[in-house]
Every structure is written in C-alpha cells, then in structure tokens.
Design a protein around this motif. Structure first.
Motif, PDB file in Angstrom:
ATOM      1  N   ILE A  35       0.850  -1.206   0.000  1.00 53.43           N
ATOM      2  CA  ILE A  35       0.000   0.000   0.000  1.00 53.43           C
ATOM      3  C   ILE A  35       0.886   1.257   0.000  1.00 53.43           C
ATOM      4  O   ILE A  35       0.842   2.044   0.954  1.00 53.43           O
ATOM      5  CB  ILE A  35      -0.962   0.009   1.209  1.00 53.43           C
ATOM      6  N   SER A  38      -1.278   4.533   0.508  1.00 52.57           N
ATOM      7  CA  SER A  38      -1.970   4.618   1.792  1.00 52.57           C
ATOM      8  C   SER A  38      -1.002   4.680   2.966  1.00 52.57           C
ATOM      9  O   SER A  38      -1.356   5.185   4.035  1.00 52.57           O
ATOM     10  CB  SER A  38      -2.919   3.426   1.962  1.00 52.57           C
ATOM     11  N   ILE A 174      -7.462  10.957   7.734  1.00 48.08           N
ATOM     12  CA  ILE A 174      -7.155  10.269   6.483  1.00 48.08           C
ATOM     13  C   ILE A 174      -8.271  10.562   5.496  1.00 48.08           C
ATOM     14  O   ILE A 174      -9.423  10.171   5.700  1.00 48.08           O
ATOM     15  CB  ILE A 174      -6.996   8.754   6.715  1.00 48.08           C
ATOM     16  N   ASN A 176      -8.779   9.738   2.217  1.00 50.55           N
ATOM     17  CA  ASN A 176      -9.295   8.690   1.336  1.00 50.55           C
ATOM     18  C   ASN A 176      -9.883   7.555   2.177  1.00 50.55           C
ATOM     19  O   ASN A 176      -9.146   6.870   2.902  1.00 50.55           O
ATOM     20  CB  ASN A 176      -8.163   8.160   0.449  1.00 50.55           C
ATOM     21  N   SER A 179      -8.147   4.195   1.960  1.00 50.14           N
ATOM     22  CA  SER A 179      -6.866   4.066   2.657  1.00 50.14           C
ATOM     23  C   SER A 179      -7.059   3.587   4.090  1.00 50.14           C
ATOM     24  O   SER A 179      -6.224   2.855   4.627  1.00 50.14           O
ATOM     25  CB  SER A 179      -6.128   5.407   2.647  1.00 50.14           C
ATOM     26  N   ARG A 182      -7.360  -0.105   3.890  1.00 50.80           N
ATOM     27  CA  ARG A 182      -6.103  -0.747   3.500  1.00 50.80           C
ATOM     28  C   ARG A 182      -5.094  -0.744   4.644  1.00 50.80           C
ATOM     29  O   ARG A 182      -4.366  -1.715   4.837  1.00 50.80           O
ATOM     30  CB  ARG A 182      -5.525  -0.054   2.263  1.00 50.80           C
ATOM     31  N   GLU A 272      -3.451  -1.856  -3.708  1.00 52.95           N
ATOM     32  CA  GLU A 272      -3.767  -0.658  -4.490  1.00 52.95           C
ATOM     33  C   GLU A 272      -2.776  -0.522  -5.644  1.00 52.95           C
ATOM     34  O   GLU A 272      -1.648  -1.026  -5.572  1.00 52.95           O
ATOM     35  CB  GLU A 272      -3.719   0.589  -3.598  1.00 52.95           C
TER      36      GLU A 272
END
Length: 333
Positions: A35, A38, A174, A176, A179, A182, A272
């Motif tokens: 990731i 992320s 955070i 997103n 994310s 993840r 991702e």
C-alpha cells in the motif's frame, strides 16, 4: 468506517519531525510495498520541501511484484525521489540504502561533515528491523505490534551517516476512505482500532476481484462466489469457522482472512495500484466540490426559506422605503 487512532506520542513525534527537519539532509520514508500510497504520510510530503527523499518499499516479498514496479515508476516521477524495494528476508538489499544516501548527498559525502538522514514510516511497516540491519546491531526494538518506537533517537551508522529515528506516525485525518481500510487490512493499526468484520468484508470484496485464482486455490473452492458475503460464507465452511447449528461465524472467517493476508499466506498481494489511486483522487475531488456546493445551497435555502410570503413582502417594502428615503436625501443636498 472511521479510524480513531492518533495517540499522544504520535502527535509529539510529528512535532519533533518538523522541528528536526532543518538539520536533515535526506528523508527516508519506509512504505508498505502493498500500500505505497496509503502508507505514505501526506504530512511528510508537505514539509520535506526540496530535500531528497528515498522511499523504501518494505515487505516487497508480500506484495505483487508487477504492481510494485508500477509504483516505483510512479513515485520516481516526483522530483528528488528515489525508490528501493526491501524485505526482512533480504538484508543485503537493505544495505543498499547507505550507498543511495551517499549518492543523493554527494556534495556533503565529499566533505568532513556527517550526512544527517531522517527515517520515518507508519506503525508496523518494518522500520525498526531496517534500522537494525543498517546499524548491524540491535538498536531499535522490533515486533509485530504497531507503534513500538515511542521517541526520537539518533544513531551513528558509520560511513559518515547519522540516522534520526522517529516513532511510527499516522496522521489525524485520512482523507481517502479506502486508505483507512487498507491500513487496517495490512496491520498498520492495532486490532482495537478496527472492526474485523468491516475490514474483512472490504478485503474480501477486493481480493475476489483482483486475485480470484489465489482466493479460489487458497480456500479450495470449486467456484469462486461473486460477492464478498458469499465468498466469506463458502470460505468459513471450508475452514470450519462455524457456530452452533452450523451457522457461519463471519467474525472468525474475517479474522482468518486478514491474518493470512498480513502474513502472506494468501500469496503476493498488493491492495492498491497507481491507476486505482488516480481514480479515487478524482472521486474525492468531486465529492469535496459537491460537499461545498451542497453546503452553499443549504445556506441559501435556509436564508430564503426563513421568509414567509408575508415577511418577504414587508422586506421588499422596507427596502423600497429606504431607497426612496436615500433618494430624497440626495436630492435635498
């Protein structure tokens, strides 16, 4: 799902990073190769300025190698960024970091002054293990538990390099939402900060779409279900994750799925890709613009809606009266 895990020591660590940055020649950011986006702290990107940055994609042995190559090309398109893949099982590769530091800071390497490098990374990304490899002795405490390192320390690596070690740092907000899942699925946050079922469903949905053959083989399924719930139910029956009466224990199978994902038992998996993230950024920008527009509409609607027809009529008459009075006063001057 929201992530609520920003302990006090993380807030302190981020403050110390900012304060020490002017003494640093190069930043080393340890990312999780599964990731990279992320696990990349946006605060670090914001404050590093023009300083060279080495992004170490750790846990490469757990990630999809083809996707990791895509990430390296993507990250190195940014000015001043170099990448390197490492894993705990390949300490020799990790030692290339010393040479990369010296190359990035060639002018200072040629002088008598030490090169100051700062190493950062989110919790449980393998930063402490990497430091011990570079120092060739046990300096940093390691473990599978996130947030082992609690305070900043300086380590003389020899070869004219001093390493500033920092605690694993997450950031308060955070943006997103993907994310968050993840990070949780990869084990970057403590189990107490996540709901296994919630994250397990997210992981199952992604895995049956991105790695159908691996999931089919790992859970010995003749046919792979096309929904995450059906997949988890089928996997639970194969693994005996059942309750009394033969009912499926979804919590247990989610726990199994996440543990096997984090340990690499499912295979080499990335969560991702650069293309996925690019689409998500567009969606986030559109969502943010819609939120602003909706707020403006609600505000205007409230202002307009607070006036009844009768009140609106009186308001218009008062406005007309003030305008007429103003006109008379100008004419009388």
């Amino acid at each position: 799902m929201s992530l609520h895990w920003f302990p006090g020591h993380m807030h302190k660590a981020l403050k110390e990073i900012k304060e020490s940055l002017n003494q640093v020649d190069i930043l080393i950011e340890v990312l999780d190769a599964r990731i990279p986006y992320s696990s990349e702290n946006p605060e670090i990107a914001r404050i590093r300025g023009d300083k060279p940055c080495l992004k170490v994609l750790n846990k490469f042995d757990l990630a999809d190698p083809d996707i990791t190559a895509q990430w390296q090309a993507h990250l190195e398109s940014e000015r001043g960024v170099t990448t390197l893949t490492t894993s705990n099982g390949n300490p020799a590769n990790s030692k290339q970091i010393i040479q990369l530091i010296r190359s990035a800071c060639a002018q200072k390497a040629a002088s008598v002054k030490s090169i100051n490098a700062m190493i950062t990374g989110i919790p449980n990304v393998g930063k402490s293990t990497l430091i011990n490899i570079l120092a060739e002795r046990t300096i940093a405490k390691t473990g599978n538990e996130p947030a082992i390192t609690k305070s900043q320390q300086r380590i003389n690596l020899g070869s004219g390099i001093v390493l500033y070690d920092t605690p694993g740092v997450l950031w308060p907000k955070i943006e997103n939402p993907n994310s968050i899942y993840r990070l949780a699925a990869s084990g970057a946050v403590k189990n107490t900060a996540m709901e296994y079922d919630d994250v397990g469903f997210y992981a199952a949905d992604y895995l049956i779409k991105a790695y159908p053959q691996l999931m089919k083989e790992r859970f010995k399924l003749e046919e792979l279900p096309d929904t995450e719930l059906a997949f988890l139910e089928a996997a639970a029956k194969k693994r005996g994750a059942l309750m009394s009466g033969g009912r499926v224990n979804l919590h247990k199978i989610c726990e199994v799925l996440l543990n096997e994902l984090q340990s690499g038992k499912l295979g080499r998996i990335s969560l991702e890709t650069p293309a996925m993230v690019a689409e998500e950024k567009i969606e986030m920008a559109e969502a943010a613009a819609k939120k602003i527009a909706d707020k403006a509409r609600r505000k205007q609607k409230f202002k307009d809606g607070s006036l009844t027809p009768e009140k609106q009529d009186r308001k218009e008459k008062r406005t007309e009266k003030r305008e007429a009075q103003s006109k008379r006063m100008k004419q009388g001057r």
